[in-house]
Write a protein that holds these residues in place. Sequence first.
Motif, short mmCIF file in Angstrom:
data_model
loop_
_atom_site.label_atom_id
_atom_site.label_comp_id
_atom_site.label_asym_id
_atom_site.label_seq_id
_atom_site.Cartn_x
_atom_site.Cartn_y
_atom_site.Cartn_z
N GLY A 118 0.81 -1.22 0.00
CA GLY A 118 0.00 0.00 0.00
C GLY A 118 0.83 1.26 0.00
N ILE A 119 1.98 1.22 -0.68
CA ILE A 119 2.89 2.36 -0.69
C ILE A 119 2.48 3.34 -1.78
CG2 ILE A 119 5.30 3.06 -0.96
CD1 ILE A 119 5.98 0.08 -0.30
N GLU A 120 2.40 4.59 -1.43
CA GLU A 120 2.14 5.62 -2.44
C GLU A 120 3.48 6.04 -3.05
OE1 GLU A 120 0.31 10.15 -2.95
OE2 GLU A 120 -0.02 9.03 -1.08
N VAL A 121 3.58 5.92 -4.37
CA VAL A 121 4.79 6.29 -5.08
C VAL A 121 4.45 7.43 -6.04
CG1 VAL A 121 6.69 5.51 -6.55
CG2 VAL A 121 5.60 3.90 -4.95
N VAL A 122 5.14 8.54 -5.89
CA VAL A 122 4.88 9.74 -6.68
C VAL A 122 5.97 9.90 -7.72
CG1 VAL A 122 4.58 12.25 -6.60
CG2 VAL A 122 3.75 10.83 -4.70
N ARG A 123 5.55 10.11 -8.97
CA ARG A 123 6.53 10.31 -10.04
C ARG A 123 7.07 11.74 -10.00
NH1 ARG A 123 7.53 7.71 -14.77
NH2 ARG A 123 5.59 6.50 -14.61
N VAL A 124 8.38 11.85 -9.95
CA VAL A 124 9.04 13.15 -9.96
C VAL A 124 10.49 12.93 -10.37
CG1 VAL A 124 9.62 12.99 -7.50
CG2 VAL A 124 9.54 15.23 -8.59
N ASP A 125 11.07 13.91 -11.02
CA ASP A 125 12.48 13.82 -11.41
C ASP A 125 13.33 13.98 -10.15
OD1 ASP A 125 15.02 13.99 -12.40
OD2 ASP A 125 14.61 15.58 -13.86
N THR A 126 13.88 12.87 -9.64
CA THR A 126 14.61 12.92 -8.38
C THR A 126 16.02 13.51 -8.52
OG1 THR A 126 15.05 10.54 -8.77
CG2 THR A 126 13.34 11.10 -7.16
N ASP A 127 16.40 13.86 -9.74
CA ASP A 127 17.65 14.59 -9.94
C ASP A 127 17.43 16.10 -10.00
OD1 ASP A 127 19.43 12.40 -10.03
OD2 ASP A 127 18.82 11.97 -12.10
N ASP A 128 16.16 16.52 -9.90
CA ASP A 128 15.78 17.93 -9.99
C ASP A 128 15.32 18.40 -8.61
OD1 ASP A 128 14.54 20.41 -10.39
OD2 ASP A 128 13.73 19.85 -12.36
N LEU A 129 16.18 19.14 -7.91
CA LEU A 129 15.86 19.56 -6.54
C LEU A 129 14.62 20.45 -6.51
CD1 LEU A 129 16.66 19.52 -3.56
CD2 LEU A 129 18.11 21.51 -4.00
N ASP A 130 14.49 21.36 -7.46
CA ASP A 130 13.31 22.25 -7.48
C ASP A 130 12.02 21.44 -7.64
OD1 ASP A 130 14.85 24.52 -7.16
OD2 ASP A 130 15.06 24.87 -9.32
N ALA A 131 12.06 20.42 -8.50
CA ALA A 131 10.87 19.59 -8.68
C ALA A 131 10.54 18.83 -7.40
CB ALA A 131 11.10 18.61 -9.83
N LEU A 132 11.56 18.38 -6.70
CA LEU A 132 11.35 17.68 -5.43
C LEU A 132 10.76 18.62 -4.38
CD1 LEU A 132 14.64 15.58 -5.30
CD2 LEU A 132 12.33 14.65 -5.44
N ILE A 133 11.25 19.84 -4.34
CA ILE A 133 10.72 20.83 -3.38
C ILE A 133 9.24 21.10 -3.66
CG2 ILE A 133 10.82 23.26 -2.71
CD1 ILE A 133 13.87 23.08 -2.99
N ARG A 134 8.88 21.24 -4.94
CA ARG A 134 7.47 21.48 -5.29
C ARG A 134 6.60 20.30 -4.85
NH1 ARG A 134 9.90 23.55 -10.02
NH2 ARG A 134 9.51 21.59 -11.16
N GLU A 135 7.09 19.08 -5.09
CA GLU A 135 6.29 17.91 -4.72
C GLU A 135 6.18 17.78 -3.21
OE1 GLU A 135 3.69 15.22 -5.04
OE2 GLU A 135 4.52 16.12 -6.87
N CYS A 136 7.25 18.05 -2.50
CA CYS A 136 7.20 17.99 -1.03
C CYS A 136 6.29 19.07 -0.46
CB CYS A 136 8.61 18.10 -0.45
SG CYS A 136 9.61 16.60 -0.64
N SER A 137 6.26 20.21 -1.10
CA SER A 137 5.35 21.27 -0.66
C SER A 137 3.90 20.82 -0.80
CB SER A 137 5.59 22.55 -1.48
OG SER A 137 6.89 23.04 -1.28
N ARG A 138 3.59 20.10 -1.89
CA ARG A 138 2.24 19.58 -2.08
C ARG A 138 1.93 18.53 -1.01
NH1 ARG A 138 -0.43 15.37 -3.96
NH2 ARG A 138 1.48 14.20 -4.41
N LEU A 139 2.87 17.65 -0.75
CA LEU A 139 2.66 16.61 0.26
C LEU A 139 2.51 17.21 1.65
CD1 LEU A 139 5.25 13.94 -0.96
CD2 LEU A 139 2.76 13.85 -1.18
N LYS A 140 3.26 18.27 1.91
CA LYS A 140 3.15 18.94 3.21
C LYS A 140 1.75 19.50 3.43
CE LYS A 140 5.23 22.64 5.98
NZ LYS A 140 6.25 23.73 6.02
N ALA A 141 1.19 20.09 2.37
CA ALA A 141 -0.15 20.65 2.47
C ALA A 141 -1.21 19.56 2.60
CB ALA A 141 -0.45 21.52 1.24
N THR A 142 -0.93 18.39 2.00
CA THR A 142 -1.92 17.30 2.00
C THR A 142 -1.85 16.44 3.26
OG1 THR A 142 -1.75 17.18 -0.42
CG2 THR A 142 -2.78 15.31 0.69
#
Length: 407
Positions: free
Chosen positions: A49-73
Motif C-alpha cells: 500500500g505504498i504511495e509512489v509519486v513520479r518526480v524527477d529525483t535529480d531535480d531539486l526544485d521539482a522535489l521541493i514542489r512535490e514535497c510542498s504539495r505533500l506537506k499541504a496534503t
Amino acid sequence: MARGALVLVEGRTNIPLYVQYVQAAKRLGLQPITLSADPARYDCLAAEGIEVVRVDTDDLDALIRECSRLKATYGIAGITSAVELFYATAGKLSRYFDLPGPNPESIARCCDKVTQRQLLAQAGVPIPACRVATEAADVESAAAEIGLPVVAKPAVGSGSVGVRLCRSLEELVEHTTCLLGGKHIWRSSPRILVEEFAQGPHYSIDIMGNEITGISLLDFSRPPHFAYRELTYPAVLTDDEHHRIADVSLSCLRALGLGWGPTNVELRWTQRGPVVIEVNPRLPGSPTPELVQLAYGVDLVTEHIKLVIGDEWNLRRSHSQTAIARFLVPDRDGTLDWIDGYNRAAAVSGVAEVKLYIEPRTAIVRKGDIRDHIGCVIAASPTHARTEAILQRAVALIDWSITPFST
C-alpha cells in the motif's frame, strides 16, 4: 491516527532496506510516501500500500514542489532516503523544510571517495596510499608510484561495483579498459581511484550519531573481487583492538563533518593497525540491520526514522548473541535451472531467515561484486561456534543447478 508522512527519496537500488524503512514507518504511525523517477520499479511492493509519486529525483526544485504539495496534503514528519545516491538530496530537502537531517555538503563530500580520502589524510586518519586518475596512462603511473598490487575502483559508487585487486600491470590494463571502455556506468566524469592493497582482517563499524552500535567482521570471496561471503556480529576483538578501531572510526566523523544519523566505516587491521578503506554516510543495506537486531536487539532502521522525525531514539542493547549471514554465490555463469532446499534450511533450529534474491530461469552473469549474491542464510545463537555450525548445516541443505550459456 497517522502522524504525517515519511518521505523516502528513491529506494530502488536497495529494495530490501527500502522495504524495512516502509514497514518501520508504518509501525511508528507514519505514512510512507516514495518519490521516484520511475514508479513502475515499485510495482512488486503494491501489496504494501505504498504511495509512489513520479518526480524527477535529480531535480531539486521539482522535489521541493512535490514535497510542498505533500506537506499541504499530509504534513511531513520527516524526509530521508534508503540509498546513498539520494541521501544528500534528502538532506537538502530536510534543510529546506526545516526538518532534522544530515549536512548535505558533508554527505556529498563523503560520497566522493577522492575528496573523502583527501579530508581523512589531512586529519591524520590512517588510509591506504592512493592516487586519482582519469586516463589509462595515469592509472599505470599511479600504480608504478604506489607499487603492485593495487586496488582500482570508481571514485563514486557502492557495493564493490567496479572494484578489483590488480596484481600485475596486465590485470590493471584490463580492468582500466573495462572501467573506461563503456562497461561501467558513470554518474559523473570518470575518475579511477588507485590505492595500496591494505591486507588484514576487514571490519565494518556501524555508527548512529556519535555512538558505535556494532563492529562486524567481513569475509570476502577470493581475489581479485570483493564480494561479501560472510558477515559476523560481533567481531571477535581484544579490548585494545576494539578501542583503536572505535577511536579511528570516530575520528572519521570529525574529519568528514559527519555525526548526524547513520555512518558506516570499513577498515582493515594491517601491520600498522587499523587503516580506513572507506566511510559510507548511510545505514548499510540488508542484511546488516537484521544482524544488528539479532545480535543486540537494536532496530537501526526504526531508530534512524525516529531521529529523522525528531523523536527520542534508543540504542540500548537488550541482549547479546552472535549473528552471522552467509551469502550464496554461484560458481559459474549461465541460467539458473532450479534452487532447492531453502525451506529445509529455514527449518533448522537457530536459522533466523533464508533469503533468495533471484528466481529460476534467471540468467546469471557474475560481476565480482554484491550483484553476484543469489541469496543468504542468517543464523543466530549465544556463541560464535554454535552459530557457524548452524550455518554449515543449513547451507549444506541448499542446492541449485546452473546450465552454462551456449557458446
